[in-house]
Design an enzyme around this catalytic site. Structure first.
Site, short mmCIF file in Angstrom:
data_model
loop_
_atom_site.label_atom_id
_atom_site.label_comp_id
_atom_site.label_asym_id
_atom_site.label_seq_id
_atom_site.Cartn_x
_atom_site.Cartn_y
_atom_site.Cartn_z
N SER A 125 16.17 -0.71 16.59
CA SER A 125 16.84 0.56 16.35
C SER A 125 15.91 1.73 16.63
CB SER A 125 17.34 0.61 14.90
OG SER A 125 18.17 1.73 14.69
N THR B 236 14.05 3.13 2.87
CA THR B 236 14.82 4.15 3.59
C THR B 236 16.22 4.33 3.02
OG1 THR B 236 15.72 2.61 5.25
CG2 THR B 236 13.56 3.58 5.70
N ASP C 139 0.86 -1.18 0.00
CA ASP C 139 0.00 0.00 0.00
C ASP C 139 0.90 1.24 0.00
OD1 ASP C 139 -1.67 2.13 0.53
OD2 ASP C 139 -2.64 1.22 2.28
N HIS D 22 18.24 13.63 13.43
CA HIS D 22 18.74 12.70 12.43
C HIS D 22 17.52 11.96 11.87
CE1 HIS D 22 20.56 9.33 10.49
NE2 HIS D 22 20.22 8.46 11.42
N SER E 280 23.94 4.52 14.95
CA SER E 280 23.70 3.17 15.46
C SER E 280 24.99 2.54 15.95
CB SER E 280 23.09 2.30 14.35
OG SER E 280 21.79 2.73 14.03
N GLU F 279 30.16 6.55 6.69
CA GLU F 279 30.21 5.11 6.91
C GLU F 279 30.22 4.38 5.57
OE1 GLU F 279 26.20 3.26 8.00
OE2 GLU F 279 26.09 5.19 9.03
N LYS G 215 8.71 10.29 15.84
CA LYS G 215 8.70 9.53 17.08
C LYS G 215 9.54 10.21 18.15
CE LYS G 215 7.98 5.04 14.85
NZ LYS G 215 8.55 3.69 14.58
N ASN H 219 17.63 8.76 3.04
CA ASN H 219 18.60 8.68 4.13
C ASN H 219 19.97 9.17 3.70
OD1 ASN H 219 19.86 8.06 6.53
ND2 ASN H 219 19.15 5.96 6.60
N CYS I 286 25.89 6.90 11.69
CA CYS I 286 25.35 8.20 11.25
C CYS I 286 25.82 9.37 12.11
CB CYS I 286 23.82 8.15 11.24
SG CYS I 286 23.15 6.86 10.18
#
Length: 388
Positions: free
Chosen positions: A201, A152, A29, A233, A308, A79, A242, A275, A111
């Site tokens: 994560s 992402t 979707d 970030h 991370s 990275e 979030k 990203n 990151c």
């Protein structure tokens, strides 16, 4: 004495895919990507562009002859390095013809790398007020075709000049940071694609944000009311939402609306690029100052950096008089609006043509790349860079 970001440049290649097209191709979707992830478009990186060339293309937009004389520190956060020994900063120094009497090195922590570089540059310029530093955050985010992380992906480069008396923003107080040995995301040496535990994560990201947010405000005797905006970030836009929600309960209704409105400006570039790994936070910051019409000199902006593995840091900056640059606004709008839309088949072909992790001799199709700096070939274990 004020020290901070004097200039910011951004570059991402001129090709993209639409998230609706990707969702349809993956039998999903479209709202799962558009709303659930918060992405609209995703930059696609050709094999003629890597972190070195993208950093050069971002930097050349902002560096003038005076900067070249004053920059004697070059820190490259990535990275997606092109060599396990030689720094991407050395290649960049040569391509831009920067001062040879300079320190140039690469720094890595997922990151978080560009933030580590920015904080090191802050200390250096504070101790050497007549000097400048160039800090890079450049990466290519790859998770693989038909994987949960595919939506992402993305890539590009942010370049920042750090100096005294900065035009854009000055550092405001000491940072708060937190680190722990966590396996939420990593990329083994034999892979170009990352390995990620997405749900884990997400939780760690929010936990690290709350920890550093609380520490920073306690250290500096601040509260949510002292911030005009919070930037994050953004590995994908919903992640920043979030984080923001985790502290909105501390604010009044009017303050909540203000923070949410400013966040909407900070996500515009990311939702159209994807990203950026090390450059993601600073693309969010650049999107905020370029797109919001309600910011003023002296406003405090909070910045949350996360890498991370894991490292988190929260700090703030205060906007300076000339924080908004109309040339930057026009340049990035033009870049985003004039990209070529790829079909999913074209994107998959380009993804599979990425430079392999092995010794190969290749002449690349650099003639089709409109960027000023590009990767021309691979020969005898060396990358051959050039410019137009």
């Amino acid at each position: 004495m004020k020290v901070g970001i004097d200039k910011i440049g951004f570059y991402s290649p001129d090709k993209y895919i639409d998230m609706v097209d990707l969702a349809n191709a993956r039998n999903e979707d479209p709202n799962k990507y558009l709303i659930g992830i918060g992405q609209k478009k995703q930059a696609v990186i050709p094999n003629t562009q890597d972190v070195v060339t993208m950093a050069a293309n971002a930097s050349q937009k902002i560096i003038n002859d005076d900067d070249k004389k004053s920059i004697d520190l070059i820190i490259f956060g990535t990275e997606t390095g092109v060599d396990n020994s030689k720094s991407a900063a050395i290649y960049l120094q040569n391509l831009l013809k920067l001062n040879a009497s300079a320190r140039a090195f690469e720094i890595k922590q997922a990151c978080y790398g560009a933030t580590a570089g920015l904080q090191m540059a802050k200390e250096y310029v504070t101790n050497h007020p007549n000097k400048k530093a160039l800090v890079i955050g450049a990466d290519v985010a790859r998770y693989g075709l038909n994987t949960p992380g595919e939506v992402t992906q993305g890539g590009g480069a942010i370049a920042m000049v750090v100096s005294t008396n900065p035009s854009i923003a000055s550092f405001d107080g000491e940072s708060a940071f937190h680190s722990d040995d966590i396996m939420d995301f990593w990329r083994p040496l034999y892979r170009t694609e990352a390995v990620v535990d997405g749900h884990y994560s997400n939780n760690v990201y929010v936990d690290f944000f709350k920890d550093t947010w609380d520490k920073y405000n306690q250290m500096n005797q601040l509260s949510v009311d002292d911030y005009k905006a919070l930037t994050f970030h953004l590995p994908y836009v919903k992640m920043g939402i979030k984080g923001l929600r985790a502290v909105l309960t501390e604010a009044s209704e009017s303050k909540q609306e203000e923070l949410k409105n400013e966040f909407n400006f900070s996500k515009i570039y990311s939702e159209n690029i994807g990203n950026l790994y090390t450059g993601s936070l600073y693309l969010s910051f650049l999107s905020l100052i370029n797109n919001s019409n309600d910011l003023q000199s002296g406003d405090r902006i909070g910045l949350f950096s996360y890498g991370s593995g894991a490292q988190g840091e929260f700090f703030s900056m205060k906007l300076e008089q000339n924080f908004k640059n109309n040339d930057s606004v026009e340049d990035i709008n033009s870049m985003l609006n004039n990209r070529e839309k790829l079909t999913i088949d074209e994107y998959e072909t380009m993804f599979n043509n990425w430079i392999p992790i092995k010794n190969v001799n290749m002449n690349l199709n650099w003639q089709s790349d409109d960027a000023e700096f590009f990767l021309k070939a691979l020969k005898d274990n060396q990358r051959i860079y050039d410019h137009k």
